[in-house]
Design a protein around this motif. Structure first.
Motif, PDB file in Angstrom:
ATOM      1  N   TRP A 152      -5.028  32.596  31.540  1.00  0.00           N
ATOM      2  CA  TRP A 152      -3.945  33.563  31.227  1.00  0.00           C
ATOM      3  C   TRP A 152      -4.479  34.518  30.182  1.00  0.00           C
ATOM      4  O   TRP A 152      -5.117  33.860  29.303  1.00  0.00           O
ATOM      5  CB  TRP A 152      -2.663  33.126  31.118  1.00  0.00           C
ATOM      6  CG  TRP A 152      -2.010  32.193  32.252  1.00  0.00           C
ATOM      7  CD1 TRP A 152      -2.198  31.099  32.525  1.00  0.00           C
ATOM      8  CD2 TRP A 152      -0.970  32.881  33.103  1.00  0.00           C
ATOM      9  NE1 TRP A 152      -1.405  30.684  33.375  1.00  0.00           N
ATOM     10  CE2 TRP A 152      -0.820  31.861  33.980  1.00  0.00           C
ATOM     11  CE3 TRP A 152      -0.774  34.048  33.444  1.00  0.00           C
ATOM     12  CZ2 TRP A 152       0.023  31.986  35.158  1.00  0.00           C
ATOM     13  CZ3 TRP A 152       0.149  34.098  34.630  1.00  0.00           C
ATOM     14  CH2 TRP A 152       0.621  33.278  35.353  1.00  0.00           C
ATOM     15  N   GLY A 153      -4.371  35.548  30.316  1.00  0.00           N
ATOM     16  CA  GLY A 153      -4.491  36.627  29.365  1.00  0.00           C
ATOM     17  C   GLY A 153      -3.204  36.650  28.291  1.00  0.00           C
ATOM     18  O   GLY A 153      -2.164  35.957  28.331  1.00  0.00           O
ATOM     19  N   GLN A 154      -3.504  37.363  27.373  1.00  0.00           N
ATOM     20  CA  GLN A 154      -2.474  37.324  26.174  1.00  0.00           C
ATOM     21  C   GLN A 154      -1.416  38.274  26.481  1.00  0.00           C
ATOM     22  O   GLN A 154      -0.289  38.319  25.841  1.00  0.00           O
ATOM     23  CB  GLN A 154      -3.163  37.935  24.816  1.00  0.00           C
ATOM     24  CG  GLN A 154      -3.273  39.373  24.596  1.00  0.00           C
ATOM     25  CD  GLN A 154      -4.379  39.951  25.622  1.00  0.00           C
ATOM     26  OE1 GLN A 154      -5.191  39.113  26.184  1.00  0.00           O
ATOM     27  NE2 GLN A 154      -4.684  41.177  25.338  1.00  0.00           N
ATOM     28  N   GLY A 155      -1.581  39.098  27.555  1.00  0.00           N
ATOM     29  CA  GLY A 155      -0.586  40.058  27.917  1.00  0.00           C
ATOM     30  C   GLY A 155      -0.555  41.336  27.265  1.00  0.00           C
ATOM     31  O   GLY A 155      -1.012  41.650  26.153  1.00  0.00           O
ATOM     32  N   THR A 156       0.080  42.387  28.101  1.00  0.00           N
ATOM     33  CA  THR A 156       0.147  43.639  27.521  1.00  0.00           C
ATOM     34  C   THR A 156       1.486  44.406  27.946  1.00  0.00           C
ATOM     35  O   THR A 156       1.912  44.141  29.323  1.00  0.00           O
ATOM     36  CB  THR A 156      -1.130  44.841  28.119  1.00  0.00           C
ATOM     37  OG1 THR A 156      -1.325  45.961  27.585  1.00  0.00           O
ATOM     38  CG2 THR A 156      -1.007  44.859  29.554  1.00  0.00           C
ATOM     39  N   GLN A 157       2.047  44.976  26.948  1.00  0.00           N
ATOM     40  CA  GLN A 157       3.373  45.562  27.267  1.00  0.00           C
ATOM     41  C   GLN A 157       3.274  46.961  27.972  1.00  0.00           C
ATOM     42  O   GLN A 157       2.617  47.877  27.765  1.00  0.00           O
ATOM     43  CB  GLN A 157       3.923  45.750  25.724  1.00  0.00           C
ATOM     44  CG  GLN A 157       5.359  46.516  26.125  1.00  0.00           C
ATOM     45  CD  GLN A 157       6.408  45.582  26.788  1.00  0.00           C
ATOM     46  OE1 GLN A 157       6.632  44.530  25.994  1.00  0.00           O
ATOM     47  NE2 GLN A 157       7.235  46.039  27.608  1.00  0.00           N
ATOM     48  N   VAL A 158       4.084  46.951  28.956  1.00  0.00           N
ATOM     49  CA  VAL A 158       4.348  48.212  29.775  1.00  0.00           C
ATOM     50  C   VAL A 158       5.753  48.533  29.643  1.00  0.00           C
ATOM     51  O   VAL A 158       6.559  47.621  30.007  1.00  0.00           O
ATOM     52  CB  VAL A 158       3.917  48.169  31.226  1.00  0.00           C
ATOM     53  CG1 VAL A 158       4.214  49.300  32.250  1.00  0.00           C
ATOM     54  CG2 VAL A 158       2.348  47.769  31.403  1.00  0.00           C
ATOM     55  N   SER A 184      -6.150  45.036  28.935  1.00  0.00           N
ATOM     56  CA  SER A 184      -5.785  46.425  28.107  1.00  0.00           C
ATOM     57  C   SER A 184      -5.514  47.592  29.268  1.00  0.00           C
ATOM     58  O   SER A 184      -5.333  47.300  30.126  1.00  0.00           O
ATOM     59  CB  SER A 184      -7.434  46.971  27.624  1.00  0.00           C
ATOM     60  OG  SER A 184      -8.112  47.343  28.572  1.00  0.00           O
ATOM     61  N   GLY A 185      -4.740  48.382  28.315  1.00  0.00           N
ATOM     62  CA  GLY A 185      -4.198  49.679  29.367  1.00  0.00           C
ATOM     63  C   GLY A 185      -2.839  49.866  29.215  1.00  0.00           C
ATOM     64  O   GLY A 185      -2.218  50.535  29.920  1.00  0.00           O
ATOM     65  N   GLY A 186      -2.025  48.963  28.676  1.00  0.00           N
ATOM     66  CA  GLY A 186      -0.468  49.020  28.575  1.00  0.00           C
ATOM     67  C   GLY A 186      -0.054  49.979  27.706  1.00  0.00           C
ATOM     68  O   GLY A 186      -0.899  50.712  27.163  1.00  0.00           O
ATOM     69  N   LEU A 201      -0.019  54.347  35.226  1.00  0.00           N
ATOM     70  CA  LEU A 201      -0.794  53.555  34.137  1.00  0.00           C
ATOM     71  C   LEU A 201      -1.878  52.655  35.022  1.00  0.00           C
ATOM     72  O   LEU A 201      -1.505  52.494  36.059  1.00  0.00           O
ATOM     73  CB  LEU A 201       0.199  52.619  33.236  1.00  0.00           C
ATOM     74  CG  LEU A 201       0.820  53.337  32.132  1.00  0.00           C
ATOM     75  CD1 LEU A 201       1.623  52.257  31.193  1.00  0.00           C
ATOM     76  CD2 LEU A 201      -0.167  53.815  31.190  1.00  0.00           C
ATOM     77  N   LYS A 202      -2.942  52.539  34.304  1.00  0.00           N
ATOM     78  CA  LYS A 202      -3.894  51.540  34.791  1.00  0.00           C
ATOM     79  C   LYS A 202      -4.151  50.561  33.938  1.00  0.00           C
ATOM     80  O   LYS A 202      -4.511  50.644  32.593  1.00  0.00           O
ATOM     81  CB  LYS A 202      -5.106  52.363  35.077  1.00  0.00           C
ATOM     82  CG  LYS A 202      -6.324  51.517  35.972  1.00  0.00           C
ATOM     83  CD  LYS A 202      -7.295  52.377  36.088  1.00  0.00           C
ATOM     84  CE  LYS A 202      -8.421  51.640  37.122  1.00  0.00           C
ATOM     85  NZ  LYS A 202      -9.514  52.648  37.667  1.00  0.00           N
ATOM     86  N   LEU A 203      -4.156  49.036  34.257  1.00  0.00           N
ATOM     87  CA  LEU A 203      -4.244  48.039  33.280  1.00  0.00           C
ATOM     88  C   LEU A 203      -5.487  47.613  33.768  1.00  0.00           C
ATOM     89  O   LEU A 203      -6.121  47.676  35.099  1.00  0.00           O
ATOM     90  CB  LEU A 203      -3.198  46.937  33.595  1.00  0.00           C
ATOM     91  CG  LEU A 203      -1.827  47.191  33.591  1.00  0.00           C
ATOM     92  CD1 LEU A 203      -0.876  46.095  33.635  1.00  0.00           C
ATOM     93  CD2 LEU A 203      -1.475  47.992  31.953  1.00  0.00           C
TER      94      LEU A 203
END
Length: 114
Positions: free
Chosen positions: A104-110, A7-9, A18-20
């Protein structure tokens, strides 16, 4: 098995922060370390930073001095504090954990706007 949830993207202007977060669940006792990769459109997945269960950290040269990886063992969570963000930091950020295999996680967009 290990499950990772990031989370956090989000969207931030250049120079911002930003903090993921990435929280692990499942067979967490088997984890030797966690970290982050990122992948920008058209590029290969790139390693960003990692932290072992003992607290040793490593960073890619491209983020050294700007990003900080940390962990909360009690919460099974790893954080990536990103500062002085640049447009070239724009990517999908993936949390990973290594034990007997990689997870792996699902990914978060930055997205960093100029």
């Amino acid at each position: 098995q290990v499950q990772l949830v990031e989370s956090g993207g989000g969207l931030v202007q250049a120079g911002g922060s930003l903090k993921l977060s990435c929280t692990a669940s499942g067979s967490i006792f088997s984890i030797n370390g966690m970290g982050w990769f990122r992948q920008a459109p058209g590029n290969q997945r790139e390693w960003v930073a990692s932290i072992t269960t003992g607290g040793s950290t490593n960073y890619a040269d491209s983020v050294k001095g700007r990003f900080t990886i940390s962990r909360d063992g009690a919460e099974n969570t790893v954080y990536l504090q990103m500062s002085s963000l640049k447009p070239e930091d724009t990517a999908v950020y993936y949390c990973y954990a290594w034990s007997f295999k990689n997870y792996w996680g699902q990914g978060t967009q930055v997205t960093v706007s100029s």
